[in-house]
Write an enzyme that holds these catalytic residues in place. Structure first.
Site, short mmCIF file in Angstrom:
data_model
loop_
_atom_site.label_atom_id
_atom_site.label_comp_id
_atom_site.label_asym_id
_atom_site.label_seq_id
_atom_site.Cartn_x
_atom_site.Cartn_y
_atom_site.Cartn_z
N HIS A 59 0.86 -0.90 0.46
CA HIS A 59 -0.20 -0.23 -0.06
C HIS A 59 0.79 1.57 0.05
O HIS A 59 2.21 0.84 -0.15
CB HIS A 59 -0.59 -0.17 0.83
CG HIS A 59 -0.26 -0.16 2.44
ND1 HIS A 59 0.85 -0.81 3.18
CD2 HIS A 59 -0.08 1.05 3.21
CE1 HIS A 59 0.69 -0.54 4.38
NE2 HIS A 59 0.26 0.30 4.47
N HIS A 61 1.52 3.70 2.29
CA HIS A 61 2.16 4.48 3.20
C HIS A 61 3.45 4.45 2.94
O HIS A 61 4.73 3.85 2.75
CB HIS A 61 1.94 4.30 3.75
CG HIS A 61 -0.01 3.88 4.98
ND1 HIS A 61 -0.36 3.46 5.80
CD2 HIS A 61 -0.17 5.41 4.55
CE1 HIS A 61 -1.57 3.77 5.19
NE2 HIS A 61 -1.73 5.37 4.57
N ASP A 63 6.16 3.79 5.12
CA ASP A 63 7.02 2.63 5.23
C ASP A 63 7.26 1.50 4.69
O ASP A 63 6.92 0.83 5.14
CB ASP A 63 6.96 2.79 6.91
CG ASP A 63 5.16 2.57 6.88
OD1 ASP A 63 3.96 3.24 6.56
OD2 ASP A 63 4.87 1.37 8.17
N HIS A 64 6.38 1.80 3.10
CA HIS A 64 6.07 0.26 2.95
C HIS A 64 6.40 0.85 1.50
O HIS A 64 6.80 0.10 0.90
CB HIS A 64 4.15 -0.26 2.81
CG HIS A 64 4.24 -0.62 4.51
ND1 HIS A 64 4.26 -2.21 4.44
CD2 HIS A 64 3.99 0.00 5.13
CE1 HIS A 64 4.29 -1.63 5.59
NE2 HIS A 64 3.59 -0.35 6.63
#
Ligand SMILES: [Zn+2]
Length: 250
Positions: A59, A61, A63-64
């Site tokens: 997804h 975000h 941190d991904h």
């Protein structure tokens, strides 16, 4: 199938690398998520990291997937020639292109290797770099999706972030390894996230052999481990909180 935990941390856990897992099977390698600091961990910890075949972004975000400018720039610096496959939810090509262009405006124009995007809608089943990839929607941000990876008779299920639903239970059925986001211990769960107890119950319903819990909230991970371990004794599945660098073979 070999899984290397390059990172296990949640978004704002300063002491940990964001959740990122390298999966190797049949001579192919796919990276699951690449957040703020995960590209650095990948290039530091993985031999020949510039040769990884594919990436799954669960997804959008930071941190991904905000480690991608670093990762692609490192591939470029290493003189990579092999095509790199980037898989993710609808909009993956636009999101990655915007992100990399913001960081290094000229990089994609001179990168020297092919970048192929594979856009997944929930329910899609595709074959990418030697892996069977199928997905379902998970309750998190917008287009977030969980993934089932199959290779050489082995099955891995990975949630990215999100609250588990019935589609996830179907997709995860009989996986040998489940890598599940679990932010809190139990009780009220942060919206769009899972908890340790919800994840353990999910693993039992889906008949997952071994569960690795990642993305734990910092206080849960560092201060409540004894309580967590007590809860594990209730489970039929093997439940593990992996450390960064830990390797699992299934
Ligand atoms: Zn998220």
């Amino acid at each position: 199938m070999k899984c290397v935990f390059l990172g296990i941390g949640s978004a704002f856990d300063a002491g940990q690398t964001n959740v990122s897992i390298l999966v190797e099977c049949g001579g192919n390698r796919i990276l699951l998520d690449c957040g703020f600091n995960a590209g650095h961990a990948c290039m530091n910890m993985v031999p020949d990291a510039h040769d990884i075949d594919a990436l799954w972004i669960s997804h959008f975000h930071g941190d991904h997937f905000f480690g991608l400018p670093f990762l692609l720039g490192s591939f470029f610096n290493a003189g990579r020639e092999k095509t790199f496959h980037i898989c993710g939810p609808e909009g993956i090509e636009d999101k990655v292109t915007q992100t990399v262009n913001l960081a290094y405006p000229s990089l994609l124009g001179k990168i020297g290797f092919g970048v192929v995007f594979h856009e997944f809608k929930p329910g899609d089943v595709k074959f990418v770099s030697g892996f069977g990839v199928s997905t379902c929607a998970i309750d998190h941000s917008g287009s977030a999706q969980a993934i089932r990876l199959e290779c050489a008779g082995k099955v891995l299920f990975y949630t990215g972030d999100g609250a588990l639903n019935d589609d996830c239970t179907q997709l995860a059925k009989n996986a040998q390894l489940g890598i599940l986001e679990a932010y809190s211990l139990d009780g009220p769960v942060k919206k769009g996230h899972s908890s340790i107890m919800a994840s353990v119950n999910f693993a039992i319903s889906a008949r997952i052999d071994t569960v690795c819990l990642v993305h734990l909230e910092n206080f849960v991970r560092t201060c409540r481990v004894k309580n967590v371990l007590k809860q594990f004794s209730l489970s039929d599945s093997t439940v593990i909180i992996p450390e960064q660098g830990q390797v699992f073979e299934i």
